[in-house]
Design a protein around this motif. Structure first.
Motif, PDB file in Angstrom:
ATOM      1  N   ASP A  37       0.834  -1.197   0.000  1.00  0.00           N
ATOM      2  CA  ASP A  37       0.000   0.000   0.000  1.00  0.00           C
ATOM      3  C   ASP A  37       0.873   1.253   0.000  1.00  0.00           C
ATOM      4  N   LEU A  38       0.517   2.203  -0.846  1.00  0.00           N
ATOM      5  CA  LEU A  38       1.321   3.415  -0.974  1.00  0.00           C
ATOM      6  C   LEU A  38       1.464   4.165   0.347  1.00  0.00           C
ATOM      7  N   ALA A  39       0.388   4.273   1.093  1.00  0.00           N
ATOM      8  CA  ALA A  39       0.442   5.011   2.367  1.00  0.00           C
ATOM      9  C   ALA A  39       1.336   4.313   3.378  1.00  0.00           C
ATOM     10  N   ASP A  40       1.508   3.005   3.250  1.00  0.00           N
ATOM     11  CA  ASP A  40       2.408   2.273   4.140  1.00  0.00           C
ATOM     12  C   ASP A  40       3.865   2.403   3.697  1.00  0.00           C
ATOM     13  N   ILE A  41       4.069   2.587   2.393  1.00  0.00           N
ATOM     14  CA  ILE A  41       5.428   2.713   1.864  1.00  0.00           C
ATOM     15  C   ILE A  41       6.048   4.034   2.299  1.00  0.00           C
ATOM     16  N   HIS A  42       5.253   5.120   2.196  1.00  0.00           N
ATOM     17  CA  HIS A  42       5.759   6.427   2.616  1.00  0.00           C
ATOM     18  C   HIS A  42       4.586   7.282   3.081  1.00  0.00           C
ATOM     19  N   PRO A  43       4.713   7.976   4.204  1.00  0.00           N
ATOM     20  CA  PRO A  43       3.601   8.768   4.735  1.00  0.00           C
ATOM     21  C   PRO A  43       3.186   9.936   3.839  1.00  0.00           C
ATOM     22  N   ILE A  44       4.015  10.342   2.903  1.00  0.00           N
ATOM     23  CA  ILE A  44       3.651  11.460   2.028  1.00  0.00           C
ATOM     24  C   ILE A  44       2.398  11.137   1.225  1.00  0.00           C
ATOM     25  N   PHE A  45       2.180   9.856   0.901  1.00  0.00           N
ATOM     26  CA  PHE A  45       1.003   9.489   0.117  1.00  0.00           C
ATOM     27  C   PHE A  45      -0.285   9.716   0.909  1.00  0.00           C
ATOM     28  N   TYR A  48      -0.998  13.381   0.750  1.00  0.00           N
ATOM     29  CA  TYR A  48      -1.379  13.824  -0.589  1.00  0.00           C
ATOM     30  C   TYR A  48      -2.858  13.561  -0.873  1.00  0.00           C
ATOM     31  N   ASP A  49      -3.436  12.582  -0.214  1.00  0.00           N
ATOM     32  CA  ASP A  49      -4.827  12.196  -0.407  1.00  0.00           C
ATOM     33  C   ASP A  49      -5.760  13.337  -0.007  1.00  0.00           C
ATOM     34  N   VAL A  97      -7.343  13.910  -5.194  1.00  0.00           N
ATOM     35  CA  VAL A  97      -6.368  12.824  -5.178  1.00  0.00           C
ATOM     36  C   VAL A  97      -6.878  11.754  -4.222  1.00  0.00           C
ATOM     37  N   THR A  98      -6.950  10.533  -4.719  1.00  0.00           N
ATOM     38  CA  THR A  98      -7.373   9.409  -3.896  1.00  0.00           C
ATOM     39  C   THR A  98      -6.269   8.368  -3.892  1.00  0.00           C
ATOM     40  N   VAL A  99      -5.785   8.022  -2.713  1.00  0.00           N
ATOM     41  CA  VAL A  99      -4.797   6.956  -2.561  1.00  0.00           C
ATOM     42  C   VAL A  99      -5.547   5.762  -1.996  1.00  0.00           C
ATOM     43  N   ASP A 100      -5.577   4.682  -2.781  1.00  0.00           N
ATOM     44  CA  ASP A 100      -6.324   3.487  -2.401  1.00  0.00           C
ATOM     45  C   ASP A 100      -5.429   2.272  -2.595  1.00  0.00           C
ATOM     46  N   GLY A 101      -4.817   1.838  -1.518  1.00  0.00           N
ATOM     47  CA  GLY A 101      -3.930   0.668  -1.594  1.00  0.00           C
ATOM     48  C   GLY A 101      -2.721   0.953  -2.460  1.00  0.00           C
ATOM     49  N   THR A 102      -2.593   0.208  -3.561  1.00  0.00           N
ATOM     50  CA  THR A 102      -1.439   0.372  -4.451  1.00  0.00           C
ATOM     51  C   THR A 102      -1.713   1.359  -5.577  1.00  0.00           C
TER      52      THR A 102
END
Length: 133
Positions: A37-45, A48-49, A97-102
């Protein structure tokens, strides 16, 4: 001394003395416990949401603000250029901007200033229109 290696022994095996360590042993991309998951890889994601309000300002190669790439309304100019008669120095945009998993989804709506009257009154050729599609 000449050593004969059979087909089964000749296949490369990571982690053996003749080969490098197995890449999956130290690389997190191969670890099933590591989240993709992008949000788990780096908190910036996660930051950004959301919804954003932006002002875009276009510049040319000399760092001079681009007011427009408008060409006066004549058939030859319309056929040769991508006519955007809008002021490009201050374009308001609404962005979601929507961050949803990958996945990262970005939807953007730009609001341009009114076009000049001579452009709106012009007659476009068969290829172009005097509205943005």
């Amino acid at each position: 001394a000449l050593v004969s290696i059979s087909g089964a022994e000749a296949k490369s095996k990571c982690g053996t003395p003749l080969y490098q360590d197995c890449i999956g042993e130290g690389d997190p991309r191969y670890d099933p416990e590591v989240s993709a998951d992008l949000a788990d890889i780096h908190p910036i994601f996660a930051e950004y949401d959301g919804y954003w309000l932006c002002n875009f300002k276009d510049f040319d190669g000399e760092a001079t603000p681009k007011r427009t790439n408008y060409v006066p309304a004549d058939d030859e100019a319309r056929a040769a250029h991508k006519n955007r008669p809008y002021n490009l120095t201050d374009v308001r945009a609404f962005i979601n901007v929507t961050v949803d998993g990958t996945r990262l989804y970005l939807h953007e709506l730009r609001v341009y200033s009114p076009a000049p009257a001579d452009w709106c009154d012009g007659t476009p050729d068969d290829v172009h229109t005097n509205v943005m599609d």
